[in-house]
Structures are given as C-alpha cells and as structure tokens.
Motif scaffolding. Structure first.
Motif, short mmCIF file in Angstrom:
data_model
loop_
_atom_site.label_atom_id
_atom_site.label_comp_id
_atom_site.label_asym_id
_atom_site.label_seq_id
_atom_site.Cartn_x
_atom_site.Cartn_y
_atom_site.Cartn_z
N ALA A 200 0.51 -1.06 0.10
CA ALA A 200 -0.32 0.53 -0.05
C ALA A 200 1.16 1.38 -0.09
O ALA A 200 0.69 2.39 -0.86
CB ALA A 200 -0.93 -0.04 1.60
N ALA A 201 2.14 1.82 0.70
CA ALA A 201 3.03 2.47 0.72
C ALA A 201 3.89 2.99 -0.18
O ALA A 201 3.45 3.53 -0.94
CB ALA A 201 4.02 2.24 2.28
N GLU A 202 3.77 1.89 -0.69
CA GLU A 202 4.42 1.97 -2.60
C GLU A 202 4.15 2.14 -3.36
O GLU A 202 4.48 3.02 -4.18
CB GLU A 202 5.47 0.49 -3.66
CG GLU A 202 6.80 -0.15 -2.08
CD GLU A 202 6.88 -1.30 -2.58
OE1 GLU A 202 6.89 -2.07 -3.21
OE2 GLU A 202 7.66 -2.01 -1.79
N GLU A 209 7.50 3.76 6.78
CA GLU A 209 7.28 4.54 8.10
C GLU A 209 6.52 5.38 7.62
O GLU A 209 5.50 6.31 8.81
CB GLU A 209 8.93 5.20 8.48
CG GLU A 209 9.45 3.25 8.73
CD GLU A 209 10.53 3.01 8.16
OE1 GLU A 209 9.96 3.67 6.32
OE2 GLU A 209 10.85 2.30 7.75
N THR A 210 6.58 6.75 6.91
CA THR A 210 6.22 7.87 6.48
C THR A 210 4.49 7.56 6.20
O THR A 210 3.79 8.32 6.70
CB THR A 210 6.76 8.81 5.09
OG1 THR A 210 8.05 8.35 5.36
CG2 THR A 210 5.72 9.78 5.45
N TRP A 211 3.93 6.80 5.65
CA TRP A 211 3.06 6.45 5.23
C TRP A 211 2.53 5.55 6.31
O TRP A 211 0.84 6.47 6.67
CB TRP A 211 2.67 4.92 3.90
CG TRP A 211 1.69 5.24 3.61
CD1 TRP A 211 1.55 5.07 2.37
CD2 TRP A 211 0.86 3.16 3.88
NE1 TRP A 211 -0.11 4.35 2.35
CE2 TRP A 211 -0.68 3.54 3.77
CE3 TRP A 211 1.20 3.01 5.28
CZ2 TRP A 211 -1.74 2.62 3.57
CZ3 TRP A 211 -0.13 1.73 5.81
CH2 TRP A 211 -1.09 2.09 4.71
N ILE A 215 -1.43 7.42 8.32
CA ILE A 215 -2.41 6.66 8.60
C ILE A 215 -2.90 6.92 9.16
O ILE A 215 -4.03 7.26 10.11
CB ILE A 215 -2.33 5.29 7.24
CG1 ILE A 215 -1.93 5.51 6.18
CG2 ILE A 215 -4.13 4.96 7.76
CD1 ILE A 215 -2.85 5.88 5.91
N LEU A 216 -2.03 6.67 10.79
CA LEU A 216 -2.49 6.85 11.90
C LEU A 216 -2.95 8.60 12.39
O LEU A 216 -3.70 8.00 13.16
CB LEU A 216 -1.34 6.81 13.00
CG LEU A 216 -0.92 4.92 12.91
CD1 LEU A 216 0.15 4.39 13.60
CD2 LEU A 216 -2.28 4.12 13.77
N ARG A 217 -2.04 9.12 12.23
CA ARG A 217 -2.11 10.70 12.13
C ARG A 217 -3.54 11.07 11.77
O ARG A 217 -4.60 11.39 12.68
CB ARG A 217 -1.57 11.39 11.60
CG ARG A 217 -2.03 13.29 12.08
CD ARG A 217 -0.90 14.12 11.00
NE ARG A 217 -1.40 14.05 9.45
CZ ARG A 217 -1.62 14.81 9.14
NH1 ARG A 217 -2.94 15.69 9.72
NH2 ARG A 217 -2.51 14.42 7.85
#
Length: 223
Positions: A200-202, A209-211, A215-217
């Motif tokens: 999903a991040a790619e 880590e950034t992705w 999402i958590l934010r």
C-alpha cells in the motif's frame, strides 16, 4: 547551457562548467556573479525534480528491475523514496515553479487542500523552506492545542452534569498522547500484514514509516 557545460566550453557569461567544478573565464561584475548563482540554484532544484520524475517512471514501467537501477545512484534508498513520494503527490500542474522541491516536501504529508494553501502562501509571501516549515508546524501545534482545550471543556461539562467523564469503550483521545516529535511507536505485525502495508505504501510512493505515520495521524484526527 547543459550541452556546453558537458563539453567544458566557456559560455557567454564568462563561466566554464565542468563535471568536477566551475571556472570563471572572465572578470565578473557583482550582478553577473549573482545571476550565475541564481541559475546554479535553479538547476540544482530542477535536477531534484528530474530525478524524482525519473524514479516514478522507472518504478511504474520496470517494477522489480527498477530497484537494481537505483542501487547505482549515490543517494540513500530513503532519500529516493522521499523523492518519488513528492513527485507522485505533486503532478506537474500542481507544482509551484517559484518554490523549491524542498518547499513541496515540507507539506507533502498534509491533505491536498492544505498543501495548496501553504504553497500558495509561501509563494505569495516569498517564504523560504525554513519559514514555511515553521509556519506549518506552528499551525499544527495551535490546532492540537485547540483540540486539547475543547476536550478539556467537554470533560468539565460532562463532569458538572454528573455524567461519566468518558465512555470506557471509547477510543483514546489524541490530545492525551505525548505530543513530542521524538516519541516512537513500536508495532509487531505478522509478516503477511506487513507485506500488505508495504504494498500500500509503495502504491502511494511513500516510505512505509512515513505512510503508516500519516494513516495513524488521519485516523486519530477522525478523517
């Protein structure tokens, strides 16, 4: 200019460009010297965008073979992933040509309307990258403070009516968390879940880590 520079030929501006350096072939006025510097910084910033777009194209066209190619570059994998993240989030029509790549990097984790707002403001007011960073962080801190104040007032109101202060089954309030940017969260995930997250991040062109942090934010903010 690039072609002449590669050949090591002097240009009309009295400057000779080589792969390993810069030579002044004639005496420069202050104005001419400043113009050379402006061009150099412009080329440096443009080259970052060029590399970012080169990476995005390679990733989309060559998939696994793309990773072998980027190993030959002098930049770290994390830096290259950040480049692709910015390039994917800012297609050519959305890029502010009067602002640097670093300006765009400062707001890439924000939602699109906020990205456009801050970049427009930075362009109109002539903000540096550091000035933009400070303004964005100040705004985020202010909003976090307002959210914490609203939650405190809500709890006080609930307490005054004799109702429970909080629903035991409710999600934790983001304002209760440690706001320190140095805080770390360690998660242990099954291999198949981590693989799904990486995929999903790619697709977003972002480091895992950034992705995940973004999402958590957003989840914490209720978006």
């Amino acid at each position: 200019m690039a072609a002449a520079s590669a050949a090591g030929k002097p240009l009309n501006i009295g400057v000779q460009f080589h792969k390993s350096g810069l030579l002044f072939t004639s005496k420069q006025s202050l104005n001419a010297w400043e113009q050379v510097g402006t061009k150099l910084f412009s080329f440096a910033d443009s080259s970052t965008w060029w590399i970012a777009d080169w990476l995005v194209y390679g990733e989309s066209q060559f998939h696994d073979r793309y990773y072998e190619a980027i190993k030959q570059t002098s930049l770290s994998y994390q830096t290259l992933r950040n480049y692709t993240w910015v390039a994917r989030n800012f297609p050519m029509p959305r890029r502010r040509h009067n602002l640097s790549f670093s300006h765009h990097l400062e707001v890439v984790s924000l939602d699109q309307p906020e990205q456009d707002y801050w970049l427009r403001k930075a362009e109109e007011l002539g903000w540096s990258r550091n000035k933009l960073r400070g303004e964005v962080r100040s705004s985020l801190r202010t909003r976090q403070g307002e959210a914490a104040l609203a939650e405190t007032e809500r709890r006080a109101e609930v307490s005054s009516t004799g109702s429970p202060a909080a629903d035991p089954g409710s999600a934790p309030n983001p304002a209760d968390a440690d706001p320190s940017p140095e805080a770390h969260l360690l998660l242990e995930l099954p291999a198949e879940v981590l693989a799904t997250i990486q995929t999903a991040a790619e697709k977003q062109g972002a480091p895992v880590e950034t992705w995940a942090a973004e999402i958590l934010r957003r989840a914490a903010a209720g978006s």
